[in-house]
Write a protein that holds these residues in place. Structure first.
Motif, PDB file in Angstrom:
ATOM      1  N   TRP A 188       6.195  59.424  -8.626  1.00 28.65           N
ATOM      2  CA  TRP A 188       6.961  58.419  -9.359  1.00 28.65           C
ATOM      3  C   TRP A 188       6.028  57.299  -9.800  1.00 28.65           C
ATOM      4  O   TRP A 188       4.989  57.069  -9.209  1.00 28.65           O
ATOM      5  CB  TRP A 188       8.126  57.877  -8.530  1.00 28.65           C
ATOM      6  CG  TRP A 188       7.746  57.003  -7.356  1.00 28.65           C
ATOM      7  CD1 TRP A 188       7.757  55.644  -7.308  1.00 28.65           C
ATOM      8  CD2 TRP A 188       7.306  57.452  -6.059  1.00 28.65           C
ATOM      9  NE1 TRP A 188       7.351  55.206  -6.058  1.00 28.65           N
ATOM     10  CE2 TRP A 188       7.070  56.297  -5.288  1.00 28.65           C
ATOM     11  CE3 TRP A 188       7.078  58.710  -5.484  1.00 28.65           C
ATOM     12  CZ2 TRP A 188       6.617  56.367  -3.957  1.00 28.65           C
ATOM     13  CZ3 TRP A 188       6.633  58.776  -4.170  1.00 28.65           C
ATOM     14  CH2 TRP A 188       6.409  57.615  -3.421  1.00 28.65           C
ATOM     15  N   ILE A 189       6.418  56.632 -10.873  1.00 26.47           N
ATOM     16  CA  ILE A 189       5.615  55.560 -11.454  1.00 26.47           C
ATOM     17  C   ILE A 189       5.965  54.235 -10.791  1.00 26.47           C
ATOM     18  O   ILE A 189       7.131  53.944 -10.525  1.00 26.47           O
ATOM     19  CB  ILE A 189       5.836  55.499 -12.981  1.00 26.47           C
ATOM     20  CG1 ILE A 189       4.852  54.529 -13.647  1.00 26.47           C
ATOM     21  CG2 ILE A 189       7.276  55.161 -13.320  1.00 26.47           C
ATOM     22  CD1 ILE A 189       4.881  54.593 -15.170  1.00 26.47           C
ATOM     23  N   THR A 211      27.847  59.095 -16.159  1.00 26.28           N
ATOM     24  CA  THR A 211      27.056  59.738 -15.107  1.00 26.28           C
ATOM     25  C   THR A 211      25.686  59.092 -14.903  1.00 26.28           C
ATOM     26  O   THR A 211      24.990  59.459 -13.958  1.00 26.28           O
ATOM     27  CB  THR A 211      26.855  61.226 -15.427  1.00 26.28           C
ATOM     28  OG1 THR A 211      26.223  61.368 -16.708  1.00 26.28           O
ATOM     29  CG2 THR A 211      28.189  61.964 -15.443  1.00 26.28           C
ATOM     30  N   MET A 212      25.290  58.162 -15.743  1.00 25.96           N
ATOM     31  CA  MET A 212      23.990  57.496 -15.581  1.00 25.96           C
ATOM     32  C   MET A 212      23.927  56.810 -14.223  1.00 25.96           C
ATOM     33  O   MET A 212      24.838  56.082 -13.832  1.00 25.96           O
ATOM     34  CB  MET A 212      23.768  56.465 -16.689  1.00 25.96           C
ATOM     35  CG  MET A 212      22.469  55.679 -16.532  1.00 25.96           C
ATOM     36  SD  MET A 212      22.367  54.259 -17.669  1.00 25.96           S
ATOM     37  CE  MET A 212      21.948  55.071 -19.200  1.00 25.96           C
ATOM     38  N   LEU A 213      22.837  57.054 -13.485  1.00 24.87           N
ATOM     39  CA  LEU A 213      22.689  56.520 -12.134  1.00 24.87           C
ATOM     40  C   LEU A 213      21.728  55.340 -12.102  1.00 24.87           C
ATOM     41  O   LEU A 213      20.686  55.344 -12.765  1.00 24.87           O
ATOM     42  CB  LEU A 213      22.192  57.613 -11.185  1.00 24.87           C
ATOM     43  CG  LEU A 213      23.150  58.778 -10.948  1.00 24.87           C
ATOM     44  CD1 LEU A 213      22.482  59.846 -10.080  1.00 24.87           C
ATOM     45  CD2 LEU A 213      24.447  58.301 -10.293  1.00 24.87           C
ATOM     46  N   GLY A 223      12.451  57.404 -11.957  1.00 23.95           N
ATOM     47  CA  GLY A 223      12.118  58.743 -11.481  1.00 23.95           C
ATOM     48  C   GLY A 223      13.292  59.696 -11.604  1.00 23.95           C
ATOM     49  O   GLY A 223      13.127  60.865 -11.986  1.00 23.95           O
ATOM     50  N   ILE A 224      14.495  59.210 -11.300  1.00 25.36           N
ATOM     51  CA  ILE A 224      15.710  60.021 -11.444  1.00 25.36           C
ATOM     52  C   ILE A 224      15.959  60.335 -12.922  1.00 25.36           C
ATOM     53  O   ILE A 224      16.231  61.483 -13.291  1.00 25.36           O
ATOM     54  CB  ILE A 224      16.912  59.285 -10.825  1.00 25.36           C
ATOM     55  CG1 ILE A 224      16.743  59.161  -9.305  1.00 25.36           C
ATOM     56  CG2 ILE A 224      18.218  60.014 -11.147  1.00 25.36           C
ATOM     57  CD1 ILE A 224      17.735  58.218  -8.644  1.00 25.36           C
ATOM     58  N   THR A 300       5.364  67.026 -10.154  1.00 24.48           N
ATOM     59  CA  THR A 300       5.778  66.415 -11.420  1.00 24.48           C
ATOM     60  C   THR A 300       7.226  65.956 -11.374  1.00 24.48           C
ATOM     61  O   THR A 300       7.741  65.446 -12.368  1.00 24.48           O
ATOM     62  CB  THR A 300       5.605  67.403 -12.586  1.00 24.48           C
ATOM     63  OG1 THR A 300       6.376  68.583 -12.317  1.00 24.48           O
ATOM     64  CG2 THR A 300       4.143  67.771 -12.782  1.00 24.48           C
ATOM     65  N   THR A 301       7.894  66.127 -10.241  1.00 27.73           N
ATOM     66  CA  THR A 301       9.304  65.780 -10.124  1.00 27.73           C
ATOM     67  C   THR A 301       9.494  64.707  -9.058  1.00 27.73           C
ATOM     68  O   THR A 301       8.575  64.382  -8.296  1.00 27.73           O
ATOM     69  CB  THR A 301      10.149  67.009  -9.752  1.00 27.73           C
ATOM     70  OG1 THR A 301       9.683  67.542  -8.499  1.00 27.73           O
ATOM     71  CG2 THR A 301      10.036  68.080 -10.830  1.00 27.73           C
TER      72      THR A 301
END
Length: 337
Positions: A188-189, A211-213, A223-224, A300-301
């Motif tokens: 994650w950045i 649905t945006m978290l 990151g999500i 990458t996730t």
């Protein structure tokens, strides 16, 4: 000079008038029944789209800052902020506008009116970094026609002239540029320096509102969000110094020509910001190719479930304007720790 606990090591720098500050500090707050509501008192930023009237810039820089961090804003105004000129770049402070303390609220309004480089958002402070970021990008898209957006902390010394000379050579689309963290199975950045091409911001805002978290920490929230963006180029930039805070790192004591080796330094507090501004030698430098992300991290996730306390929180729908019971006190960060 110090007024109300605000240290000013360089009095020659343009400042809110000292007599005005003394007057405000001595002024008695109104009784609760006489107080004007905060929403009516402060000019809170709006998200009305300006359409064809948007200002065109290559790079829009948003510095996220707490109302009480006047000393940091002054140090930025007196150093790298001086390069925020011309049509290529626009620099703006955004701080929280729901301020409970009467004196701080009055000082913040006075500062905004004096410098005209600060906007106020409808938040009251604390661990609301994800909601802040969402406010920032919504406002940016409504008011500016930019190619790149940089959101940066107020304790970051930025080699802005170097960045401006380099950025036009970087990818125009799908760019996610900053300092990344790499752990087993996730990456994650860091939210202290977040630079995105416009199409990434557009995809963030194109999410289904139902649905945006959101998350208390913007870096985990991003990151999500990035999981649903299939095409993206991660640029892990090792020229972004992060830890320990630059103000406390021995190698930067009396250092010169910092911008020859770095693009920015996190943890640069007010007095050190002034010193870096004098000796950074900020100018165009050699530009190197973006290295493969796999040379830094195999992952990458991102999975927020793998983040441990005290930074682990369950994300919640942004539409609910969520809170996580973490209080509304100013986040202290790493200064003095």
């Amino acid at each position: 000079m110090s007024i109300g606990g605000v240290s000013r090591p360089y009095p020659e720098t343009k400042d809110v008038d000292d007599l005005t500050l003394v007057s405000l500090m001595n002024e008695k707050p109104p009784r609760e029944t006489e107080a004007i509501s905060n929403a009516n008192l402060l000019p809170i930023l709006d998200f009305q789209d300006l359409g064809i009237n948007k200002k065109k810039v290559m790079l829009l820089i948003i510095v996220s800052t707490a109302p009480a961090r006047f000393d940091r804003r002054q140090a930025i105004r007196g150093t790298w902020w001086k390069h925020c000129t011309g049509d290529m770049v626009k620099c703006v402070f955004i701080t929280d506008g729901f301020i409970k303390d009467y004196f701080q609220r009055t000082l913040t309004v006075s500062e905004r009116n004096t410098y005209k480089d600060m906007e106020l958002q409808a938040l009251q402070g604390g661990w609301e970094f994800g909601l802040r970021f969402l406010n920032h990008i919504r406002w940016a898209m409504a008011k500016f026609d930019f190619q790149y957006l940089l959101r940066i902390d107020d304790d970051y010394f930025l080699c802005l002239k170097r960045l401006l000379e380099e950025i036009s050579l970087r990818p125009k689309d799908n760019l996610v540029w900053g300092l990344f963290h790499c752990e087993v199975g996730i990456t994650w950045i860091d939210e202290s320096f977040l630079l995105f091409s416009k199409n990434i911001i557009q995809q963030f805002l194109a999410q289904n509102e139902s649905t945006m978290l959101c998350h208390p920490h913007a870096d985990q929230q991003i990151g999500i969000w990035l999981q649903d963006i299939k095409i993206k180029q991660y640029f892990h930039d090792t020229r972004l110094y992060h830890h320990p805070p630059a103000s406390y790192a021995p190698q930067f004591q009396n250092a010169t020509n910092l911008c020859s080796s770095y693009l920015g330094l996190h943890g640069t507090y007010a007095n050190t910001m002034w010193a870096f501004g004098k000796n950074a030698n900020d100018s165009a430098k050699d530009v190197y190719a973006i290295p493969p992300f796999s040379s830094f991290c195999q992952a990458t996730t991102f999975d927020y479930g793998k983040i441990y306390p005290p930074y682990h929180f369950e994300p919640k729908p942004c539409k609910d304007n969520p809170s996580w019971n973490v209080g509304d006190k100013m986040f202290s960060g790493r200064e003095h720790h």
